[in-house]
Write a protein that holds these residues in place. Structure first.
Motif, PDB file in Angstrom:
ATOM      1  N   UNK A   3      10.518  -0.331   0.358  1.00  0.00           N
ATOM      2  CA  UNK A   3       9.929  -0.120   1.667  1.00  0.00           C
ATOM      3  C   UNK A   3       8.644   0.659   1.481  1.00  0.00           C
ATOM      4  N   UNK A   4       7.543   0.085   1.956  1.00  0.00           N
ATOM      5  CA  UNK A   4       6.223   0.692   1.791  1.00  0.00           C
ATOM      6  C   UNK A   4       5.584   0.959   3.136  1.00  0.00           C
ATOM      7  N   UNK A   5       4.602   1.845   3.125  1.00  0.00           N
ATOM      8  CA  UNK A   5       3.771   2.070   4.295  1.00  0.00           C
ATOM      9  C   UNK A   5       2.329   2.211   3.820  1.00  0.00           C
ATOM     10  N   UNK A   6       1.409   1.597   4.548  1.00  0.00           N
ATOM     11  CA  UNK A   6      -0.014   1.697   4.250  1.00  0.00           C
ATOM     12  C   UNK A   6      -0.600   2.826   5.078  1.00  0.00           C
ATOM     13  N   UNK A   7      -1.291   3.761   4.424  1.00  0.00           N
ATOM     14  CA  UNK A   7      -1.788   4.940   5.135  1.00  0.00           C
ATOM     15  C   UNK A   7      -3.145   5.352   4.581  1.00  0.00           C
ATOM     16  N   UNK A  14      -9.358   7.064   2.606  1.00  0.00           N
ATOM     17  CA  UNK A  14      -8.861   6.640   1.297  1.00  0.00           C
ATOM     18  C   UNK A  14      -7.484   6.012   1.484  1.00  0.00           C
ATOM     19  N   UNK A  15      -7.400   4.711   1.308  1.00  0.00           N
ATOM     20  CA  UNK A  15      -6.174   3.978   1.605  1.00  0.00           C
ATOM     21  C   UNK A  15      -5.197   4.075   0.442  1.00  0.00           C
ATOM     22  N   UNK A  16      -3.929   4.321   0.765  1.00  0.00           N
ATOM     23  CA  UNK A  16      -2.876   4.386  -0.244  1.00  0.00           C
ATOM     24  C   UNK A  16      -1.657   3.618   0.255  1.00  0.00           C
ATOM     25  N   UNK A  17      -0.789   3.241  -0.688  1.00  0.00           N
ATOM     26  CA  UNK A  17       0.473   2.590  -0.366  1.00  0.00           C
ATOM     27  C   UNK A  17       1.596   3.505  -0.834  1.00  0.00           C
ATOM     28  N   UNK A  55       8.803  -7.183  -7.634  1.00  0.00           N
ATOM     29  CA  UNK A  55       8.032  -8.047  -8.524  1.00  0.00           C
ATOM     30  C   UNK A  55       6.646  -8.370  -7.974  1.00  0.00           C
ATOM     31  N   UNK A  56       6.441  -8.106  -6.662  1.00  0.00           N
ATOM     32  CA  UNK A  56       5.195  -8.502  -6.013  1.00  0.00           C
ATOM     33  C   UNK A  56       4.180  -7.376  -5.912  1.00  0.00           C
ATOM     34  N   UNK A  57       4.501  -6.178  -6.396  1.00  0.00           N
ATOM     35  CA  UNK A  57       3.586  -5.053  -6.246  1.00  0.00           C
ATOM     36  C   UNK A  57       3.465  -4.290  -7.561  1.00  0.00           C
ATOM     37  N   UNK A  58       2.409  -3.514  -7.641  1.00  0.00           N
ATOM     38  CA  UNK A  58       2.278  -2.555  -8.731  1.00  0.00           C
ATOM     39  C   UNK A  58       2.913  -1.251  -8.268  1.00  0.00           C
TER      40      UNK A  58
END
Length: 268
Positions: A3-7, A14-17, A55-58
């Protein structure tokens, strides 16, 4: 699944995940406390929490800790005031050390365990002596973070030739590569001042519709090419890519415009 959030970092786009381990639902514009390799800071949510396959993200940039409280906001405001004073001290120290660097801003982590200074420089800077001076003065971990010209424009903000605030300082996340070919695809003037942003680099917006321009160009002949039309054999002297039209002239220098539909009908 993760579970991720983009902020984005407050007051600096400065965008982070961030990984949300407890699965707490987060909504757009929520202010949260999160921890990255740079420390704990307040972030504003740009995209509500979502799930993605491992598998779809770093590796995520950090982790969500909790929603921000009023105490967090107050602490962040006090930290910012102290960071401003620290910036003034650092500017004087840079001058005394005769370092070729331009300081932009400074930021304390929420727990004040780290003090970060953002700067730009034309060349690599040996700032080891400066770090020692700052660490002795502020009794905390010091990070001097060099940023590029695009990041500098993002922080400083401003208004573009379109009349709107710079994309990078409002909604744009990560910087995507921009090439001169994108300007050529749109038949724009290649005069640097007309296709460059405040950062001095090619404008980010050149890439926004590039795929559509490339697709349209594949359907149209090249300028200088001779083609057959309802008016006979003519030379292509101009393109209207958005309208899928071409401008031509015949051997008598008569100018005529044709749509792509007319050309395709003529081929049939």
């Amino acid at each position: 699944m993760l579970t991720l959030v983009k902020a984005t970092l407050l007051k600096y786009n400065e965008v982070v995940y961030l990984e949300v381990k407890n699965g707490e639902p987060l909504n757009y514009d929520d202010v949260i406390v999160a921890e990255t390799k740079h420390g704990k800071f307040l972030y504003r949510v740009l995209k509500e929490s979502y799930q993605v396959s491992k598998d779809d993200i770093v590796e995520p940039d950090g982790k969500f800790i909790r929603l921000a409280t009023n105490d967090d906001f107050l602490k962040d405001q006090l930290n910012d005031k102290e960071a401003e004073a620290a910036l003034s001290f650092c500017i004087d120290a840079v001058r005394e050390e005769n370092l070729a660097m331009y300081l932009l801003t400074s930021k304390y982590s929420l727990d004040k365990e780290k003090l970060i200074f953002f700067f730009t420089a034309d060349e690599r800077v040996d700032f080891r002596s400066l770090v020692r001076i700052l660490a002795q003065q502020f009794k905390t971990r010091i990070e001097l973070r060099q940023i590029g010209l695009r990041e500098k424009a993002r922080y400083l903000g401003g208004v573009g030739p379109c009349g709107y605030s710079h994309c990078c300082s409002t909604y744009l996340g990560n910087f995507e590569p921009v090439s001169i070919q994108m300007a050529k695809n749109q038949d724009l003037s290649l005069t640097p001042v007309k296709i460059s942003g405040a950062c001095g680099r090619l404008m980010c917006c050149l890439s926004y519709e590039n795929d559509q321009y490339e697709e349209a160009r594949e359907k149209l002949p090249d300028v200088g090419e001779f083609i057959y039309t309802p008016q006979g054999k003519v030379e292509v002297i101009g393109l209207n890519i958005l309208e899928l039209q071409i401008r031509t002239k015949n051997k008598d220098n008569y100018i005529h415009e044709f749509s792509l539909d007319e050309l395709e009908a003529n081929e049939v």
